[in-house]
Design an enzyme around this catalytic site. Structure first.
Site, PDB file in Angstrom:
ATOM      1  N   ARG A 115     -37.340   9.997  -8.151  1.00 13.11           N
ATOM      2  CA  ARG A 115     -36.081  10.106  -7.408  1.00 13.11           C
ATOM      3  C   ARG A 115     -36.202  11.145  -6.291  1.00 13.11           C
ATOM      4  O   ARG A 115     -35.774  10.924  -5.162  1.00 13.11           O
ATOM      5  CB  ARG A 115     -34.958  10.481  -8.378  1.00 13.11           C
ATOM      6  CG  ARG A 115     -33.641   9.883  -7.962  1.00 13.11           C
ATOM      7  CD  ARG A 115     -32.612   9.913  -9.067  1.00 13.11           C
ATOM      8  NE  ARG A 115     -31.594   8.889  -8.777  1.00 13.11           N
ATOM      9  CZ  ARG A 115     -30.497   8.721  -9.475  1.00 13.11           C
ATOM     10  NH1 ARG A 115     -30.266   9.430 -10.545  1.00 13.11           N
ATOM     11  NH2 ARG A 115     -29.618   7.799  -9.126  1.00 13.11           N
TER      12      ARG A 115
ATOM     13  N   THR B 176     -18.387  14.758 -14.355  1.00 12.34           N
ATOM     14  CA  THR B 176     -17.126  14.470 -15.045  1.00 12.34           C
ATOM     15  C   THR B 176     -17.328  14.729 -16.536  1.00 12.34           C
ATOM     16  O   THR B 176     -18.252  14.185 -17.146  1.00 12.34           O
ATOM     17  CB  THR B 176     -16.730  13.004 -14.821  1.00 12.34           C
ATOM     18  OG1 THR B 176     -16.647  12.780 -13.415  1.00 12.34           O
ATOM     19  CG2 THR B 176     -15.404  12.687 -15.481  1.00 12.34           C
TER      20      THR B 176
ATOM     21  N   ALA C 127     -15.894   7.714  -3.979  1.00 10.84           N
ATOM     22  CA  ALA C 127     -16.152   6.371  -4.492  1.00 10.84           C
ATOM     23  C   ALA C 127     -17.426   5.879  -3.837  1.00 10.84           C
ATOM     24  O   ALA C 127     -17.691   6.199  -2.662  1.00 10.84           O
ATOM     25  CB  ALA C 127     -14.980   5.449  -4.167  1.00 10.84           C
TER      26      ALA C 127
ATOM     27  N   CYS D 113     -18.240   4.822 -13.983  1.00  9.52           N
ATOM     28  CA  CYS D 113     -17.291   5.842 -14.442  1.00  9.52           C
ATOM     29  C   CYS D 113     -15.980   5.374 -15.057  1.00  9.52           C
ATOM     30  O   CYS D 113     -15.512   5.987 -16.010  1.00  9.52           O
ATOM     31  CB  CYS D 113     -17.002   6.802 -13.297  1.00  9.52           C
ATOM     32  SG  CYS D 113     -18.465   7.775 -12.909  1.00  9.52           S
TER      33      CYS D 113
ATOM     34  N   VAL E 210     -12.595  -9.870 -10.731  1.00 12.14           N
ATOM     35  CA  VAL E 210     -13.266 -10.343 -11.944  1.00 12.14           C
ATOM     36  C   VAL E 210     -13.341  -9.216 -12.990  1.00 12.14           C
ATOM     37  O   VAL E 210     -13.713  -9.449 -14.142  1.00 12.14           O
ATOM     38  CB  VAL E 210     -14.650 -10.898 -11.539  1.00 12.14           C
ATOM     39  CG1 VAL E 210     -15.473  -9.851 -10.814  1.00 12.14           C
ATOM     40  CG2 VAL E 210     -15.428 -11.442 -12.702  1.00 12.14           C
TER      41      VAL E 210
HETATM   42  N1  LIG Z   1     -21.329   7.821  -9.418  1.00 17.50           N
HETATM   43  C1  LIG Z   1     -20.173   8.188  -8.922  1.00 17.50           C
HETATM   44  O1  LIG Z   1     -19.653   7.576  -8.012  1.00 17.50           O
HETATM   45  C2  LIG Z   1     -19.436   9.369  -9.477  1.00 17.50           C
HETATM   46  C3  LIG Z   1     -19.910  10.074 -10.579  1.00 17.50           C
HETATM   47  N2  LIG Z   1     -19.224  11.161 -11.037  1.00 17.50           N
HETATM   48  C4  LIG Z   1     -19.754  11.944 -12.155  1.00 17.50           C
HETATM   49  O2  LIG Z   1     -20.854  12.727 -11.661  1.00 17.50           O
HETATM   50  C5  LIG Z   1     -21.865  12.878 -12.664  1.00 17.50           C
HETATM   51  C6  LIG Z   1     -23.189  12.391 -12.126  1.00 17.50           C
HETATM   52  O3  LIG Z   1     -23.069  11.013 -11.848  1.00 17.50           O
HETATM   53  P1  LIG Z   1     -24.185  10.246 -11.003  1.00 17.50           P
HETATM   54  O4  LIG Z   1     -24.589  11.076  -9.858  1.00 17.50           O
HETATM   55  O5  LIG Z   1     -23.655   8.885 -10.772  1.00 17.50           O
HETATM   56  O6  LIG Z   1     -25.378  10.200 -12.095  1.00 17.50           O
HETATM   57  P2  LIG Z   1     -26.898   9.844 -11.839  1.00 17.50           P
HETATM   58  O7  LIG Z   1     -27.416   9.334 -13.127  1.00 17.50           O
HETATM   59  O8  LIG Z   1     -27.038   9.014 -10.598  1.00 17.50           O
HETATM   60  O9  LIG Z   1     -27.575  11.263 -11.501  1.00 17.50           O
HETATM   61  C7  LIG Z   1     -27.720  12.283 -12.427  1.00 17.50           C
HETATM   62  C8  LIG Z   1     -29.093  12.921 -12.225  1.00 17.50           C
HETATM   63  O10 LIG Z   1     -29.189  14.106 -13.015  1.00 17.50           O
HETATM   64  C9  LIG Z   1     -30.544  14.257 -13.388  1.00 17.50           C
HETATM   65  N3  LIG Z   1     -30.637  15.204 -14.501  1.00 17.50           N
HETATM   66  C10 LIG Z   1     -30.174  15.068 -15.769  1.00 17.50           C
HETATM   67  N4  LIG Z   1     -30.420  16.179 -16.474  1.00 17.50           N
HETATM   68  C11 LIG Z   1     -31.060  17.037 -15.649  1.00 17.50           C
HETATM   69  C12 LIG Z   1     -31.563  18.358 -15.810  1.00 17.50           C
HETATM   70  N5  LIG Z   1     -31.439  19.018 -16.964  1.00 17.50           N
HETATM   71  N6  LIG Z   1     -32.181  18.937 -14.751  1.00 17.50           N
HETATM   72  C13 LIG Z   1     -32.302  18.288 -13.579  1.00 17.50           C
HETATM   73  N7  LIG Z   1     -31.824  17.032 -13.367  1.00 17.50           N
HETATM   74  C14 LIG Z   1     -31.208  16.422 -14.393  1.00 17.50           C
HETATM   75  C15 LIG Z   1     -30.981  12.855 -13.743  1.00 17.50           C
HETATM   76  O11 LIG Z   1     -32.380  12.730 -13.708  1.00 17.50           O
HETATM   77  C16 LIG Z   1     -30.274  12.042 -12.654  1.00 17.50           C
HETATM   78  O12 LIG Z   1     -31.107  11.792 -11.539  1.00 17.50           O
HETATM   79  C17 LIG Z   1     -21.353  12.114 -13.885  1.00 17.50           C
HETATM   80  O13 LIG Z   1     -20.693  13.012 -14.729  1.00 17.50           O
HETATM   81  C18 LIG Z   1     -20.352  11.143 -13.294  1.00 17.50           C
HETATM   82  O14 LIG Z   1     -19.338  10.812 -14.213  1.00 17.50           O
HETATM   83  C19 LIG Z   1     -18.096  11.608 -10.428  1.00 17.50           C
HETATM   84  C20 LIG Z   1     -17.598  10.972  -9.323  1.00 17.50           C
HETATM   85  C21 LIG Z   1     -18.229   9.810  -8.755  1.00 17.50           C
HETATM   86  O1  LIG Z   2     -15.545   9.011 -10.954  1.00 20.39           O
HETATM   87  C1  LIG Z   2     -16.067   8.134 -10.318  1.00 20.39           C
HETATM   88  O2  LIG Z   2     -17.179   7.655 -10.552  1.00 20.39           O
HETATM   89  C2  LIG Z   2     -15.366   7.484  -9.163  1.00 20.39           C
HETATM   90  O3  LIG Z   2     -14.824   6.231  -9.689  1.00 20.39           O
HETATM   91  C3  LIG Z   2     -14.182   5.423  -8.738  1.00 20.39           C
HETATM   92  O4  LIG Z   2     -15.082   5.094  -7.678  1.00 20.39           O
HETATM   93  P1  LIG Z   2     -16.132   3.895  -7.802  1.00 20.39           P
HETATM   94  O5  LIG Z   2     -16.280   3.510  -9.224  1.00 20.39           O
HETATM   95  O6  LIG Z   2     -17.338   4.328  -7.062  1.00 20.39           O
HETATM   96  O7  LIG Z   2     -15.493   2.696  -6.973  1.00 20.39           O
HETATM   97  P2  LIG Z   2     -14.016   2.098  -6.874  1.00 20.39           P
HETATM   98  O8  LIG Z   2     -13.752   1.775  -5.473  1.00 20.39           O
HETATM   99  O9  LIG Z   2     -13.021   2.919  -7.567  1.00 20.39           O
HETATM  100  O10 LIG Z   2     -14.178   0.716  -7.652  1.00 20.39           O
HETATM  101  C4  LIG Z   2     -14.368   0.677  -9.057  1.00 20.39           C
HETATM  102  C5  LIG Z   2     -14.293  -0.771  -9.523  1.00 20.39           C
HETATM  103  O11 LIG Z   2     -12.963  -1.268  -9.429  1.00 20.39           O
HETATM  104  C6  LIG Z   2     -12.935  -2.475  -8.690  1.00 20.39           C
HETATM  105  N1  LIG Z   2     -11.655  -2.560  -7.971  1.00 20.39           N
HETATM  106  C7  LIG Z   2     -11.259  -1.546  -7.168  1.00 20.39           C
HETATM  107  C8  LIG Z   2     -10.047  -1.613  -6.522  1.00 20.39           C
HETATM  108  C9  LIG Z   2      -9.213  -2.720  -6.697  1.00 20.39           C
HETATM  109  O12 LIG Z   2      -8.099  -2.845  -6.147  1.00 20.39           O
HETATM  110  N2  LIG Z   2      -9.648  -3.718  -7.509  1.00 20.39           N
HETATM  111  C10 LIG Z   2     -10.845  -3.663  -8.169  1.00 20.39           C
HETATM  112  O13 LIG Z   2     -11.195  -4.594  -8.916  1.00 20.39           O
HETATM  113  C11 LIG Z   2     -14.153  -2.376  -7.766  1.00 20.39           C
HETATM  114  O14 LIG Z   2     -14.554  -3.624  -7.319  1.00 20.39           O
HETATM  115  C12 LIG Z   2     -15.157  -1.720  -8.688  1.00 20.39           C
HETATM  116  O15 LIG Z   2     -15.758  -2.678  -9.529  1.00 20.39           O
HETATM  117  C13 LIG Z   2     -13.021   6.208  -8.113  1.00 20.39           C
HETATM  118  O16 LIG Z   2     -12.424   5.415  -7.089  1.00 20.39           O
HETATM  119  C14 LIG Z   2     -13.518   7.527  -7.520  1.00 20.39           C
HETATM  120  O17 LIG Z   2     -12.419   8.285  -7.031  1.00 20.39           O
HETATM  121  C15 LIG Z   2     -14.244   8.323  -8.604  1.00 20.39           C
HETATM  122  O18 LIG Z   2     -14.765   9.512  -8.067  1.00 20.39           O
END
Ligand SMILES: NC(=O)C1=CN([C@@H]2O[C@H](COP(=O)(O)OP(=O)(O)OC[C@H]3O[C@@H](n4cnc5c(N)ncnc54)[C@H](O)[C@@H]3O)[C@@H](O)[C@H]2O)C=CC1
Ligand SMILES: O=C(O)[C@H]1O[C@H](OP(=O)(O)OP(=O)(O)OC[C@H]2O[C@@H](n3ccc(=O)[nH]c3=O)[C@H](O)[C@@H]2O)[C@H](O)[C@@H](O)[C@@H]1O
Length: 464
Positions: free
Chosen positions: A38, A128, A161, A273, A267
């Site tokens: 990565r 989170t 998002a 999340c 769908v």
């Molecule tokens: N994906 C999203 O859109 C969002 C995610 N979150 C939250 O943010 C957090 C991270 O989510 P993502 O970025 O999607 O996860 P991700 O799985 O893409 O990235 C997490 C990274 O942390 C690394 N990691 C784990 N343990 C480690 C350690 N001890 N030292 C160094 N690296 C380490 C992993 O190798 C991985 O690359 C989660 O809690 C998620 O719920 C919040 C808002 C949006």
């Molecule tokens: O904690 C997180 O991971 C994030 O989760 C969501 O973001 P994300 O999952 O990236 O994308 P969204 O746009 O929220 O869509 C989530 C799912 O809901 C669906 N969706 C969204 C909106 C809608 O009106 N209808 C619907 O089916 C999307 O297609 C998708 O499958 C939240 O929107 C973010 O604010 C948050 O930070």
């Protein structure tokens, strides 16, 4: 110069800290991860995640004040502020399996900070997490603090998002920072406020106590997902009555108390999340002996599962109750448009179900690789094995290739390139078996126009 370290170079850590580096050239940002591949990708021309606008930001600052590394310890040692942005997936085994968040990665990262730090740090919970996780982090850190080193802990949940991460980070509705209500807590909070207010208006940076901040993140995701499950529940009523779910959403959304966003029937929601965070809230409610509260939030996930099943049943029913050996073109595999992320994508459930019905599925997604699709479909718990996937799934290079010879076309992801203006649906119709069916799981197509071409069209939330 302020040094920031971000532990976890994923979908959140990467973009959110790259934006800090982009906005604040006098802050050194080092994003670290244990995953060498990565980090190599972050240091290459092909970043590990697809996100509109991300390349420009990373390429502008990488090697200047933005660095990607696997040297976690050194980045911790050098940092003043440390974002913990590791994954917090749903636990697969043990206590709370299937519901509680797995906090092992948070704990490992926290212990590392405690072990290697030689100066005081502000540790920022960006992942989170369940309400009161900061307390456990604090306990680990405090056990390792001395009179020379102190650790202050903040909660700064991320609301971006996927697909719109860069604009969400550049111009967020709000930034939330929770702290312990002590003079030291407020001082630490102010340091992070000072970073964000470099590009975000002061009134959008909200401060509160740690526990409110942690819970607000789970609450926001639960409320967003609840709106989707609500409109999806209504879509079932629409299909049975002749009401049109887009019209109902419009009618309700124009009420300023309800608002128009997150009312698009689909769908089913996916993504890493929504389901995870709601289940986390359900588990928390159960632990707090609040079974009615737990049941209330659980129903949002139950409705989502129902929606995915309902849609696949509709496909099978419409195709004369059998899809055995029928070719089904699936357009889109990502959980939403403008991302290559497939975590919890509705397409996975749909595919697994259709494979069990012996369909042949031709999948095309502009940003998801064949390798990823096969990995997703053979994950434990999905219900399909490698032999079945090899036999039943073909990954295609274009929508036209997927649709050629197909009995049905299913829209799973709302990519713009699948819209009527961008795809030649006459050409698709000509290449398909007849009758040619379209199942629009995203309400992006003009059904009357498609019917003029000759398609039989089934749309979520609309009856014929
Ligand atoms: N994906 C999203 O859109 C969002 C995610 N979150 C939250 O943010 C957090 C991270 O989510 P993502 O970025 O999607 O996860 P991700 O799985 O893409 O990235 C997490 C990274 O942390 C690394 N990691 C784990 N343990 C480690 C350690 N001890 N030292 C160094 N690296 C380490 C992993 O190798 C991985 O690359 C989660 O809690 C998620 O719920 C919040 C808002 C949006
Ligand atoms: O904690 C997180 O991971 C994030 O989760 C969501 O973001 P994300 O999952 O990236 O994308 P969204 O746009 O929220 O869509 C989530 C799912 O809901 C669906 N969706 C969204 C909106 C809608 O009106 N209808 C619907 O089916 C999307 O297609 C998708 O499958 C939240 O929107 C973010 O604010 C948050 O930070």
């Amino acid at each position: 110069m302020v040094n920031i370290c971000c532990i976890g170079a994923g979908y959140v850590g990467g973009p959110s800290c790259a934006v800090i580096a982009y906005q604040c050239h006098d802050i050194n940002v080092t994003i670290v991860d244990l995953n060498q591949a990565r980090i190599d990708a972050w240091n290459s021309d092909h970043l590990p995640i697809y996100e509109p606008g991300l390349d420009e930001i990373v390429f502008a600052r990488r090697g200047k004040n933005l660095f990607f590394s696997t040297n976690v310890d050194q980045a911790i040692i050098d940092a003043d502020l440390i974002f913990v942005s590791v994954n917090t997936p749903t636990k697969k085994t043990g206590m709370g399996a299937g519901m509680a968040a797995d906090l092992a990665y948070i704990e490992t990262a926290t212990r590392r900070i405690a072990q290697v730090s030689t100066t005081s740090k502000i540790v920022i919970e960006k992942s989170t997490v369940p309400c009161r996780t900061a307390q456990s982090m604090r306990t680990i850190l405090e056990a390792n603090s001395s009179k020379d080193i102190r650790f202050d802990i903040l909660s700064n949940p991320e609301f971006l998002a996927e697909g719109t991460a860069i604009s969400d980070l550049t111009n967020p509705d709000r930034v939330l920072i929770g702290c312990l209500q002590t003079p030291e807590g407020f001082a630490a909070q102010q340091k992070l406020v000072d970073v964000y207010t470099r590009w975000i208006p002061k009134e959008r940076v909200i401060t509160m106590n740690l526990w409110s901040s942690e819970l607000s993140k789970l609450a926001a995701n639960a409320l967003l997902a609840q709106r989707i499950s609500s409109i999806n529940a209504l879509s079932a009523i629409c299909e049975a009555t002749g009401a049109d779910v887009d019209e109902v959403a419009y009618a309700c959304g124009t009420d300023s108390r309800i608002g128009p966003k997150f009312l698009k029937a689909s769908v089913g929601f996916g993504g890493s999340c929504f389901q995870k965070d709601i289940l986390n809230l359900v588990y928390l409610s159960e632990q707090l002996f609040l079974p009615e509260v737990a049941a209330y939030w659980k129903s949002v996930v139950t409705m989502n599962e129902y929606q995915k099943m309902r849609f696949t049943h509709r496909i099978v029913r419409t195709l004369f109750n059998t899809v055995t050996n029928k070719r089904i073109a699936m357009l889109g595999f990502a959980f939403k448009k403008d991302t290559g992320d497939t975590r919890e994508s509705a397409a996975i459930t749909l595919c697994s179900y259709l494979i069990q019905e012996h369909a042949r599925i031709a999948i095309y997604d502009p940003k998801v690789s064949a390798k990823q699709i096969k990995m997703d479909l053979t994950e434990p718990g999905v219900g399909t094995n490698e032999a079945e996937v090899d036999k039943h799934v073909q990954v295609c290079q274009s929508a036209y290739e997927a649709c050629a010879g197909a009995d049905a076309l299913v829209i799973c992801t709302e990519w713009d390139e699948f819209k009527m203006q961008q795809l030649d649906y006459q050409k698709i119709y000509d290449s398909m078996q007849k009758p040619a069916f379209i199942f629009d799981g995203r309400l992006i197509l003009d059904a009357p126009k498609l019917r003029e071409i000759g398609f039989k069209v089934e749309t979520i939330g609309k009856s014929i």
